[in-house]
Write a protein that holds these residues in place. Structure first.
Motif, PDB file in Angstrom:
ATOM      1  N   PRO A  67      20.542  15.015   1.505  1.00 41.41           N
ATOM      2  CA  PRO A  67      20.308  14.486   3.006  1.00 41.41           C
ATOM      3  C   PRO A  67      20.904  15.346   3.919  1.00 41.41           C
ATOM      4  O   PRO A  67      20.478  15.446   4.953  1.00 41.41           O
ATOM      5  CB  PRO A  67      20.902  12.951   3.071  1.00 41.41           C
ATOM      6  CG  PRO A  67      21.678  12.772   2.004  1.00 41.41           C
ATOM      7  CD  PRO A  67      21.383  13.703   0.755  1.00 41.41           C
ATOM      8  N   GLY A  68      21.960  16.096   3.597  1.00 40.71           N
ATOM      9  CA  GLY A  68      22.622  16.897   4.415  1.00 40.71           C
ATOM     10  C   GLY A  68      23.346  16.168   5.629  1.00 40.71           C
ATOM     11  O   GLY A  68      24.274  15.345   5.372  1.00 40.71           O
ATOM     12  N   GLN A  69      22.729  16.389   6.903  1.00 35.08           N
ATOM     13  CA  GLN A  69      23.347  15.801   8.029  1.00 35.08           C
ATOM     14  C   GLN A  69      22.571  14.764   8.441  1.00 35.08           C
ATOM     15  O   GLN A  69      22.610  14.122   9.656  1.00 35.08           O
ATOM     16  CB  GLN A  69      23.409  16.980   9.135  1.00 35.08           C
ATOM     17  CG  GLN A  69      24.599  18.063   8.899  1.00 35.08           C
ATOM     18  CD  GLN A  69      24.881  18.725   9.990  1.00 35.08           C
ATOM     19  OE1 GLN A  69      24.008  19.107  10.882  1.00 35.08           O
ATOM     20  NE2 GLN A  69      26.246  19.388  10.107  1.00 35.08           N
ATOM     21  N   GLY A  70      21.463  14.433   7.659  1.00 40.29           N
ATOM     22  CA  GLY A  70      20.540  13.036   7.812  1.00 40.29           C
ATOM     23  C   GLY A  70      19.496  13.132   8.738  1.00 40.29           C
ATOM     24  O   GLY A  70      19.003  12.138   9.256  1.00 40.29           O
ATOM     25  N   ALA A  71      18.848  14.621   8.987  1.00 40.58           N
ATOM     26  CA  ALA A  71      17.665  14.674  10.164  1.00 40.58           C
ATOM     27  C   ALA A  71      16.516  13.738   9.454  1.00 40.58           C
ATOM     28  O   ALA A  71      15.876  12.859  10.153  1.00 40.58           O
ATOM     29  CB  ALA A  71      17.574  15.847  10.504  1.00 40.58           C
ATOM     30  N   LEU A  72      16.393  14.082   7.931  1.00 35.90           N
ATOM     31  CA  LEU A  72      15.029  13.331   7.704  1.00 35.90           C
ATOM     32  C   LEU A  72      15.285  11.995   7.134  1.00 35.90           C
ATOM     33  O   LEU A  72      14.700  11.121   7.264  1.00 35.90           O
ATOM     34  CB  LEU A  72      14.587  14.314   6.274  1.00 35.90           C
ATOM     35  CG  LEU A  72      13.505  13.747   5.393  1.00 35.90           C
ATOM     36  CD1 LEU A  72      12.162  13.549   6.173  1.00 35.90           C
ATOM     37  CD2 LEU A  72      13.019  14.595   4.257  1.00 35.90           C
ATOM     38  N   THR A  73      16.766  11.955   6.638  1.00 34.44           N
ATOM     39  CA  THR A  73      17.222  10.488   6.481  1.00 34.44           C
ATOM     40  C   THR A  73      16.712   9.503   7.406  1.00 34.44           C
ATOM     41  O   THR A  73      16.406   8.228   7.273  1.00 34.44           O
ATOM     42  CB  THR A  73      18.788  10.529   6.177  1.00 34.44           C
ATOM     43  OG1 THR A  73      18.989  11.576   5.145  1.00 34.44           O
ATOM     44  CG2 THR A  73      19.121   9.300   5.711  1.00 34.44           C
ATOM     45  N   GLY A  74      17.286  10.011   8.792  1.00 34.24           N
ATOM     46  CA  GLY A  74      17.061   8.926   9.902  1.00 34.24           C
ATOM     47  C   GLY A  74      15.432   8.504  10.038  1.00 34.24           C
ATOM     48  O   GLY A  74      15.152   7.681  10.373  1.00 34.24           O
ATOM     49  N   ALA A  75      14.535   9.594   9.866  1.00 33.57           N
ATOM     50  CA  ALA A  75      13.195   9.418  10.120  1.00 33.57           C
ATOM     51  C   ALA A  75      12.706   8.566   8.758  1.00 33.57           C
ATOM     52  O   ALA A  75      11.937   7.581   9.230  1.00 33.57           O
ATOM     53  CB  ALA A  75      12.535  10.799  10.087  1.00 33.57           C
ATOM     54  N   ASP A 121      27.634  17.280  -1.627  1.00 28.15           N
ATOM     55  CA  ASP A 121      28.724  17.897  -0.626  1.00 28.15           C
ATOM     56  C   ASP A 121      29.553  16.787   0.130  1.00 28.15           C
ATOM     57  O   ASP A 121      29.061  15.994   0.749  1.00 28.15           O
ATOM     58  CB  ASP A 121      28.046  18.818   0.469  1.00 28.15           C
ATOM     59  CG  ASP A 121      29.043  19.580   1.601  1.00 28.15           C
ATOM     60  OD1 ASP A 121      30.072  19.217   0.999  1.00 28.15           O
ATOM     61  OD2 ASP A 121      28.841  20.389   2.153  1.00 28.15           O
ATOM     62  N   ARG A 122      30.822  16.528  -0.649  1.00 26.68           N
ATOM     63  CA  ARG A 122      31.285  15.403   0.004  1.00 26.68           C
ATOM     64  C   ARG A 122      31.790  15.350   1.423  1.00 26.68           C
ATOM     65  O   ARG A 122      32.227  14.394   1.741  1.00 26.68           O
ATOM     66  CB  ARG A 122      32.729  15.212  -0.982  1.00 26.68           C
ATOM     67  CG  ARG A 122      33.851  16.252  -0.953  1.00 26.68           C
ATOM     68  CD  ARG A 122      34.883  16.253  -1.792  1.00 26.68           C
ATOM     69  NE  ARG A 122      34.368  15.653  -3.268  1.00 26.68           N
ATOM     70  CZ  ARG A 122      35.291  15.513  -4.411  1.00 26.68           C
ATOM     71  NH1 ARG A 122      36.598  15.274  -3.919  1.00 26.68           N
ATOM     72  NH2 ARG A 122      34.953  15.272  -5.336  1.00 26.68           N
ATOM     73  N   ASP A 123      32.080  16.704   1.863  1.00 27.62           N
ATOM     74  CA  ASP A 123      32.132  16.788   3.286  1.00 27.62           C
ATOM     75  C   ASP A 123      31.016  16.276   4.393  1.00 27.62           C
ATOM     76  O   ASP A 123      31.527  15.837   5.428  1.00 27.62           O
ATOM     77  CB  ASP A 123      32.387  18.262   3.741  1.00 27.62           C
ATOM     78  CG  ASP A 123      33.645  18.877   3.028  1.00 27.62           C
ATOM     79  OD1 ASP A 123      34.583  17.835   2.648  1.00 27.62           O
ATOM     80  OD2 ASP A 123      33.632  19.884   3.088  1.00 27.62           O
ATOM     81  N   LEU A 124      29.983  15.670   3.651  1.00 27.56           N
ATOM     82  CA  LEU A 124      28.876  15.489   4.635  1.00 27.56           C
ATOM     83  C   LEU A 124      28.870  13.777   4.435  1.00 27.56           C
ATOM     84  O   LEU A 124      28.264  13.110   5.127  1.00 27.56           O
ATOM     85  CB  LEU A 124      27.431  15.879   3.981  1.00 27.56           C
ATOM     86  CG  LEU A 124      27.211  17.411   4.484  1.00 27.56           C
ATOM     87  CD1 LEU A 124      25.965  17.952   3.621  1.00 27.56           C
ATOM     88  CD2 LEU A 124      27.294  17.577   5.827  1.00 27.56           C
ATOM     89  N   LEU A 125      29.613  13.305   3.292  1.00 23.70           N
ATOM     90  CA  LEU A 125      29.436  11.890   3.051  1.00 23.70           C
ATOM     91  C   LEU A 125      29.714  10.715   4.271  1.00 23.70           C
ATOM     92  O   LEU A 125      29.140   9.818   4.697  1.00 23.70           O
ATOM     93  CB  LEU A 125      30.116  11.419   1.877  1.00 23.70           C
ATOM     94  CG  LEU A 125      29.700  12.076   0.443  1.00 23.70           C
ATOM     95  CD1 LEU A 125      30.518  11.688  -0.618  1.00 23.70           C
ATOM     96  CD2 LEU A 125      28.160  11.745   0.096  1.00 23.70           C
ATOM     97  N   ALA A 126      30.799  11.082   4.981  1.00 22.57           N
ATOM     98  CA  ALA A 126      31.426  10.336   5.932  1.00 22.57           C
ATOM     99  C   ALA A 126      30.868  10.231   6.922  1.00 22.57           C
ATOM    100  O   ALA A 126      30.300   9.035   7.712  1.00 22.57           O
ATOM    101  CB  ALA A 126      32.779  10.667   6.252  1.00 22.57           C
ATOM    102  N   GLY A 127      29.995  11.314   7.623  1.00 25.56           N
ATOM    103  CA  GLY A 127      28.848  11.447   8.356  1.00 25.56           C
ATOM    104  C   GLY A 127      27.606  10.633   8.398  1.00 25.56           C
ATOM    105  O   GLY A 127      27.457   9.917   9.192  1.00 25.56           O
ATOM    106  N   LEU A 128      27.411  10.641   7.138  1.00 26.28           N
ATOM    107  CA  LEU A 128      26.172   9.972   6.916  1.00 26.28           C
ATOM    108  C   LEU A 128      26.438   8.442   6.595  1.00 26.28           C
ATOM    109  O   LEU A 128      25.459   7.654   7.207  1.00 26.28           O
ATOM    110  CB  LEU A 128      25.588  10.468   5.562  1.00 26.28           C
ATOM    111  CG  LEU A 128      25.095  11.714   5.334  1.00 26.28           C
ATOM    112  CD1 LEU A 128      24.828  12.252   3.959  1.00 26.28           C
ATOM    113  CD2 LEU A 128      23.734  11.845   5.945  1.00 26.28           C
TER     114      LEU A 128
END
Length: 268
Positions: A45-53, A67-74
């Motif tokens: 999902p990366g930073q969540g652009a498609l996730t949100g849609a 990428d564990r660095d992205l998990l908290a933001g998601l």
């Protein structure tokens, strides 16, 4: 392009290019056409652009992020969606059959890095009835090979084996400026739907895969040369396949017929 990039940078080792174009995102969701009973799964999902849609359109989503660095933001961004479940892990080793459980087959979507796209597609295919369909953003060249037809330069091992297992449909192209950072290649969306009942059934799928690999080992050579030790010219002729043909001219049905012939043997 309302999805503003977060502070995290794309990481080259993960092949990350974050999708930013809302028009492209909306077109992907429209192509998927999620229904209330669907079980959606997003890979990367990366930073969540498609996730949100997808969550706005459907409300339920499982996502797998390496990428564990992205998990908290998601987790922070989508905390108000009770049916959003986020898994940390490598999709190449993820058990999709276990994720499905007793529920409906999974509908999988993702923007896949080039270096994992082919092995991941076949890992999902190996999950069998757990997968209903797949919608992926891939390098355009890979989509062209997946959806190719016999006789052209794009037709090869990937084409044969993907189309043996799935219906393959190239949907639309995506320009580099839809991503941050911009990739150096064009991208395309592809739909893969595993066959409910394969039109051509190999008695030994491992043998079929090896035979196809061998046939395309040297594209400029004929079947007579590439399959020497596997099958003789007389057997090819009996199957109404000219031994002088090149591998890119054979259909999936012809490759399956070859692999099913009792005269075909793996060289020792």
């Amino acid at each position: 392009m309302a999805n503003s990039p977060g502070p995290l940078r794309a990481r080259k080792r993960f092949g990350q290019n974050f999708l930013r174009d809302d028009r492209v995102i909306a077109r992907i969701v429209k192509s998927i056409q999620p229904r209330p009973e669907d079980r959606l799964v997003e890979i990367g999902p990366g930073q969540g652009a498609l996730t949100g849609a997808l969550l706005e359109a459907h409300g339920r989503l499982d996502a797998i992020e390496l990428d564990r660095d992205l998990l908290a933001g998601l987790r922070t961004r989508f905390f108000n969606y009770p049916d959003f479940r986020l898994y940390e892990g490598d999709a190449l080793h993820f058990d999709f059959a276990e994720l499905r459980g007793e529920g409906p087959p999974l509908r999988v979507v993702g923007n896949l890095p080039y270096n994992i796209s082919t092995p991941l597609i076949f890992h999902l295919i190996d999950s069998g009835a757990a997968i209903r369909d797949m919608h992926f953003m891939l390098q355009r060249e890979v989509v062209q090979r997946l959806a190719a037809e016999p006789g052209g330069g794009q037709w090869g091992r990937l084409s044969v084996m993907a189309q043996y297992h799935c219906q393959v449909m190239a949907l639309f192209s995506v320009p580099p400026d839809a991503f941050v950072p911009q990739p150096k290649v064009e991208s395309s969306i592809v739909r893969l739907v595993p066959w409910g009942q394969k039109p051509h059934v190999a008695e030994d799928e491992a043998l079929l895969s090896e035979l196809v690999r061998r046939a395309f080992a040297q594209r400029r050579k004929t079947l007579r040369n590439n399959l020497r030790g596997w099958i003789d010219s007389e057997t090819l002729t009996a199957l109404e396949i000219d031994p002088g043909r090149r591998p890119e001219t054979l259909t999936v049905a012809e490759f399956v017929a070859l692999s099913n012939h009792p005269a075909v043997t793996r060289p020792q």
